[in-house]
Design an enzyme around this catalytic site. Structure first.
Site, mmCIF file in Angstrom:
data_model
loop_
_atom_site.group_PDB
_atom_site.id
_atom_site.type_symbol
_atom_site.label_atom_id
_atom_site.label_comp_id
_atom_site.label_asym_id
_atom_site.label_seq_id
_atom_site.Cartn_x
_atom_site.Cartn_y
_atom_site.Cartn_z
ATOM 1 N N LYS A 162 0.023 -3.021 -13.451
ATOM 2 C CA LYS A 162 -0.108 -4.684 -13.427
ATOM 3 C C LYS A 162 -1.134 -5.321 -13.394
ATOM 4 C CE LYS A 162 2.646 -4.328 -9.774
ATOM 5 N NZ LYS A 162 2.533 -2.985 -9.518
ATOM 6 N N ARG A 193 8.254 -8.876 -3.385
ATOM 7 C CA ARG A 193 8.606 -7.516 -3.497
ATOM 8 C C ARG A 193 9.891 -7.108 -2.597
ATOM 9 N NH1 ARG A 193 2.588 -5.966 -3.872
ATOM 10 N NH2 ARG A 193 2.695 -3.430 -4.243
ATOM 11 N N ARG A 233 -7.399 6.372 -9.872
ATOM 12 C CA ARG A 233 -7.884 5.103 -9.349
ATOM 13 C C ARG A 233 -8.702 5.401 -8.083
ATOM 14 N NH1 ARG A 233 -3.907 0.227 -8.850
ATOM 15 N NH2 ARG A 233 -3.427 0.999 -6.963
ATOM 16 N N ARG A 280 -9.704 3.460 -3.096
ATOM 17 C CA ARG A 280 -8.531 2.692 -2.323
ATOM 18 C C ARG A 280 -8.026 3.442 -1.419
ATOM 19 N NH1 ARG A 280 -4.709 -1.512 -5.616
ATOM 20 N NH2 ARG A 280 -3.414 -0.708 -3.913
ATOM 21 N N ARG A 283 4.489 4.544 -1.156
ATOM 22 C CA ARG A 283 4.496 3.384 -1.906
ATOM 23 C C ARG A 283 5.391 3.259 -3.109
ATOM 24 N NH1 ARG A 283 -1.083 2.658 -4.043
ATOM 25 N NH2 ARG A 283 -0.294 0.514 -4.580
HETATM 26 P P1 AMP Z 1 -0.717 -3.913 -4.569
HETATM 27 O O1 AMP Z 1 -2.091 -4.162 -4.613
HETATM 28 O O2 AMP Z 1 -0.029 -5.051 -5.203
HETATM 29 O O3 AMP Z 1 -0.393 -2.549 -4.807
HETATM 30 O O4 AMP Z 1 -0.299 -4.118 -2.969
HETATM 31 C C1 AMP Z 1 -1.065 -3.208 -2.049
HETATM 32 C C2 AMP Z 1 -0.398 -3.270 -0.589
HETATM 33 O O5 AMP Z 1 -0.551 -4.553 -0.095
HETATM 34 C C3 AMP Z 1 0.964 -2.881 -0.671
HETATM 35 O O6 AMP Z 1 1.333 -1.431 -0.499
HETATM 36 C C4 AMP Z 1 1.486 -3.694 0.781
HETATM 37 O O7 AMP Z 1 0.727 -3.176 1.964
HETATM 38 C C5 AMP Z 1 0.690 -4.904 0.544
HETATM 39 N N1 AMP Z 1 1.280 -6.031 -0.153
HETATM 40 C C6 AMP Z 1 1.205 -6.526 -1.430
HETATM 41 N N2 AMP Z 1 1.874 -7.520 -1.936
HETATM 42 C C7 AMP Z 1 2.713 -7.441 -0.963
HETATM 43 C C8 AMP Z 1 4.119 -8.169 -0.696
HETATM 44 N N3 AMP Z 1 4.657 -8.872 -1.862
HETATM 45 N N4 AMP Z 1 4.657 -7.985 0.311
HETATM 46 C C9 AMP Z 1 4.531 -7.014 1.196
HETATM 47 N N5 AMP Z 1 3.265 -6.445 1.279
HETATM 48 C C10 AMP Z 1 2.447 -6.549 0.181
#
Ligand code: AMP
Length: 187
Positions: free
Chosen positions: A13, A88, A127, A133, A144
């Site tokens: 994404k 989400r 990654r 990360r 996740r």
């Molecule tokens: P991402 O980089 O989008 O995969 O997000 C990494 C982490 O950030 C997720 O596993 C959550 O801990 C937090 N996070 C990102 N976006 C959201 C969201 N919309 N709602 C809640 N937690 C989020």
């Protein structure tokens, strides 16, 4: 254009969102990036998010919603945006609908990147090695993916019912997937 990009962690994404937002000249707004930036700078928000983030859990809706509400008031988001990683949860979907409705706006299209689970796991582990990360260990990746399947995948049905969901096969090289997205969006 007001767009969302959805799909499981590791579907690509972020990479695709950067390219699409450039093509469409709209800001790429990633809640994950906002949390990472705040954690790096050790802000109050970063510290609050970290406890959830590190375990692969979602940051509470009130916190996440507040960030997005603020970000969407910026000048660059006036004529469109690409939200990546938000909404989400169904509460986030409802919140986003409300703040947009106040401005007589709505989400026009939702891109879903689809991918096979074993491919996702392999990509995320790679990654983790490349970017270090903290939420890319095997245990956290599994968590996740579970959280995505239970809390976020059902939202796709909501957007499908609104007839704004566009599914794009996320397998293949970055440029192949980008081509498929452009075709799907007719840009
Ligand atoms: P991402 O980089 O989008 O995969 O997000 C990494 C982490 O950030 C997720 O596993 C959550 O801990 C937090 N996070 C990102 N976006 C959201 C969201 N919309 N709602 C809640 N937690 C989020």
């Amino acid at each position: 254009m007001r767009l969302l990009i959805m799909g499981p962690p590791g579907a690509g994404k972020g990479t695709q969102a950067v390219n699409i937002s450039k093509t469409l000249n709209i800001p790429h707004i990633s809640t994950g990036d906002i949390f990472r930036e705040n954690m790096k700078n050790e802000t109050a928000l970063g510290l609050e998010a970290k406890a959830f983030y590190d375990k692969g859990m979602y940051v509470p809706d009130e916190v996440t919603n507040r960030i997005v509400e603020d970000r969407l008031t910026w000048d660059d988001a006036k004529n469109g945006f690409l939200l990546d990683g938000y909404p989400r949860t169904i509460e986030q979907v409802n919140f986003l609908d409300q703040i947009l409705a106040q401005k007589s706006q709505k989400i026009e299209k939702v891109l879903e990147l689809t991918i096979d689970v074993p491919v996702v796991v392999a990509r995320l582990l790679k990654r983790a090695q490349e970017q270090g990360r903290i939420d890319d260990t095997k245990e956290v990746i599994t968590k996740r993916l579970e959280v995505y399947a239970s809390s976020t995948a059902p939202l796709l049905t909501e957007y499908k019912n609104r007839s704004i969901l566009i599914k794009v096969d996320g397998m293949g090289s970055v440029s192949e997937v980008e081509g498929k997205i452009k075709t799907a969006l007719s840009v």
